[in-house]
Design a protein around this motif. Structure first.
Motif, short mmCIF file in Angstrom:
data_model
loop_
_atom_site.label_atom_id
_atom_site.label_comp_id
_atom_site.label_asym_id
_atom_site.label_seq_id
_atom_site.Cartn_x
_atom_site.Cartn_y
_atom_site.Cartn_z
N TYR A 1 120.91 -78.43 -43.26
CA TYR A 1 121.24 -79.85 -43.33
C TYR A 1 122.74 -80.03 -43.63
O TYR A 1 123.36 -79.18 -44.27
CB TYR A 1 120.46 -80.54 -44.45
CG TYR A 1 118.96 -80.38 -44.34
CD1 TYR A 1 118.17 -81.37 -43.77
CD2 TYR A 1 118.33 -79.23 -44.82
CE1 TYR A 1 116.79 -81.22 -43.67
CE2 TYR A 1 116.95 -79.06 -44.71
CZ TYR A 1 116.19 -80.06 -44.15
OH TYR A 1 114.83 -79.91 -44.05
N ILE A 2 123.28 -81.15 -43.17
CA ILE A 2 124.62 -81.56 -43.57
C ILE A 2 124.46 -82.79 -44.46
O ILE A 2 123.86 -83.79 -44.06
CB ILE A 2 125.51 -81.91 -42.37
CG1 ILE A 2 125.63 -80.72 -41.42
CG2 ILE A 2 126.90 -82.33 -42.85
CD1 ILE A 2 126.40 -81.03 -40.14
N TYR A 3 124.97 -82.70 -45.68
CA TYR A 3 124.86 -83.82 -46.63
C TYR A 3 125.95 -84.84 -46.29
O TYR A 3 127.13 -84.52 -46.21
CB TYR A 3 125.06 -83.30 -48.05
CG TYR A 3 125.09 -84.39 -49.10
CD1 TYR A 3 123.93 -85.01 -49.52
CD2 TYR A 3 126.30 -84.78 -49.68
CE1 TYR A 3 123.96 -86.03 -50.47
CE2 TYR A 3 126.34 -85.78 -50.65
CZ TYR A 3 125.16 -86.39 -51.04
OH TYR A 3 125.20 -87.39 -51.98
N LYS A 4 125.54 -86.09 -46.07
CA LYS A 4 126.48 -87.14 -45.67
C LYS A 4 126.69 -88.21 -46.74
O LYS A 4 127.38 -89.18 -46.51
CB LYS A 4 125.99 -87.81 -44.37
CG LYS A 4 125.78 -86.86 -43.20
CD LYS A 4 127.03 -86.04 -42.86
CE LYS A 4 128.13 -86.87 -42.28
NZ LYS A 4 129.28 -86.02 -41.83
N GLY A 5 126.09 -88.01 -47.92
CA GLY A 5 126.31 -88.96 -49.00
C GLY A 5 125.09 -89.85 -49.24
O GLY A 5 124.01 -89.62 -48.72
N PHE A 6 125.28 -90.87 -50.08
CA PHE A 6 124.20 -91.81 -50.38
C PHE A 6 124.79 -93.21 -50.46
O PHE A 6 125.99 -93.39 -50.66
CB PHE A 6 123.49 -91.43 -51.68
CG PHE A 6 124.34 -91.57 -52.92
CD1 PHE A 6 124.27 -92.70 -53.71
CD2 PHE A 6 125.21 -90.55 -53.29
CE1 PHE A 6 125.04 -92.83 -54.85
CE2 PHE A 6 126.00 -90.66 -54.43
CZ PHE A 6 125.91 -91.81 -55.22
N ASN A 7 123.92 -94.21 -50.31
CA ASN A 7 124.44 -95.58 -50.38
C ASN A 7 123.64 -96.42 -51.36
O ASN A 7 123.97 -96.48 -52.54
CB ASN A 7 124.49 -96.22 -48.97
CG ASN A 7 123.23 -95.97 -48.16
OD1 ASN A 7 122.15 -95.88 -48.71
ND2 ASN A 7 123.39 -95.88 -46.85
N LYS A 8 122.57 -97.03 -50.92
CA LYS A 8 121.87 -98.00 -51.77
C LYS A 8 120.89 -97.31 -52.72
O LYS A 8 120.53 -96.15 -52.55
CB LYS A 8 121.13 -98.99 -50.89
CG LYS A 8 120.21 -98.34 -49.87
CD LYS A 8 119.70 -99.35 -48.86
CE LYS A 8 118.85 -98.65 -47.79
NZ LYS A 8 118.35 -99.59 -46.79
N GLU A 9 120.48 -98.08 -53.72
CA GLU A 9 119.50 -97.61 -54.69
C GLU A 9 118.20 -98.39 -54.54
O GLU A 9 118.19 -99.53 -54.08
CB GLU A 9 120.02 -97.79 -56.12
CG GLU A 9 121.18 -96.88 -56.48
CD GLU A 9 121.53 -96.97 -57.96
OE1 GLU A 9 120.82 -97.70 -58.70
OE2 GLU A 9 122.50 -96.32 -58.37
#
Length: 251
Positions: free
Chosen positions: A229-237
């Motif tokens: 996998y390539i981790y692309k970050g996170f946004n909403k909770e």
């Protein structure tokens, strides 16, 4: 001498031969674990340039090549050959899996280190191998399980020269690596710890035993048995404070 020490010793021997003889030298195919050991040796290998390749972008198994055009004034390709394996009569052929192809090849007396990735496309497989055993395989591999096959030297088809990336989204307790691994594997965080202690987690080609590591954008995460996998970050909770993690999965 344990397996890690044996691997380091082999890598240093290949590197020294390149440096002393002013020639390109190549390893056999290295597993993800052996590649992790290689990348952890950058200081020990600072006296010689090296790169890795397994026949296509996104491959799991790869060779290391010591030397460079800057050092030697010329370049030399990786000694990798592709063999296409297809059934003699497709309508009577079985559905064969990775283990079937690998088992048949190893039954010919071929060591795993001489074989790279095996790419299966419907009832046809493409095997990457070291150049010098290619003709032996094409001359001797004629049956896999109950299916009669034919082998020929080939190139990878254009649509399989790189693994495809699929965008996925998961919900995780946090972007910490143990939480992300737990979410991908559908295990609890305490159960996911076993993957760290058994050295099944890799980040950017290095074995990762630190389960509190905070993933960074574009980190490449490998979970043995689950994929790359390539981790692309996170946004909403979510309302419960969990986060939506963005990943790209090699398929």
């Amino acid at each position: 001498m344990n397996e890690e020490q044996i691997t380091k010793h082999k890598i240093i021997d290949i590197a020294n031969r390149s440096y002393k003889q002013n020639i390109y030298t190549f390893s056999n195919f290295l597993s993800i674990t052996e590649l992790s050991i290689l990348y952890s040796m950058k200081k020990e290998l600072s006296f010689i340039s090296f790169d890795t390749f397994g026949g296509y972008d996104g491959c799991e198994r790869a060779m290391v090549r010591f030397g460079s055009e800057e050092l030697f004034g010329y370049t030399e390709d990786f000694p990798i050959t592709v063999i296409k394996i297809s059934p003699l009569i497709e309508k009577f052929s079985e559905e064969l899996g990775h283990r079937d192809y690998l088992g048949a090849l190893m039954n010919l007396g071929i060591k795993r280190e001489l074989l790279g990735d095996i790419i299966i496309n419907n009832k046809t497989a493409y095997v990457l191998c070291v150049e010098h055993i290619a003709n032996y395989i094409t001359d001797n591999l004629n049956t896999i399980k109950h299916t009669h096959v034919q082998c020929e030297l080939s190139n990878l088809p254009q649509d399989s020269q790189a693994k495809k990336l699929e965008d996925i989204e998961i919900i995780s307790a946090s972007p910490r690596i143990d939480a992300v691994v737990a979410a991908i594997t559908h295990l609890s965080r305490s159960q996911a710890l076993n993957y760290f202690t058994s050295k099944k987690i890799y980040v950017n080609n290095l074995c990762m035993e630190n389960n509190s590591y905070q993933l960074k954008c574009d980190d490449i995460l490998v979970i043995r048995g689950y994929g790359k996998y390539i981790y692309k970050g996170f946004n909403k909770e979510t309302r419960k404070g969990r986060v939506y993690i963005q990943l790209q999965h090699y398929t």
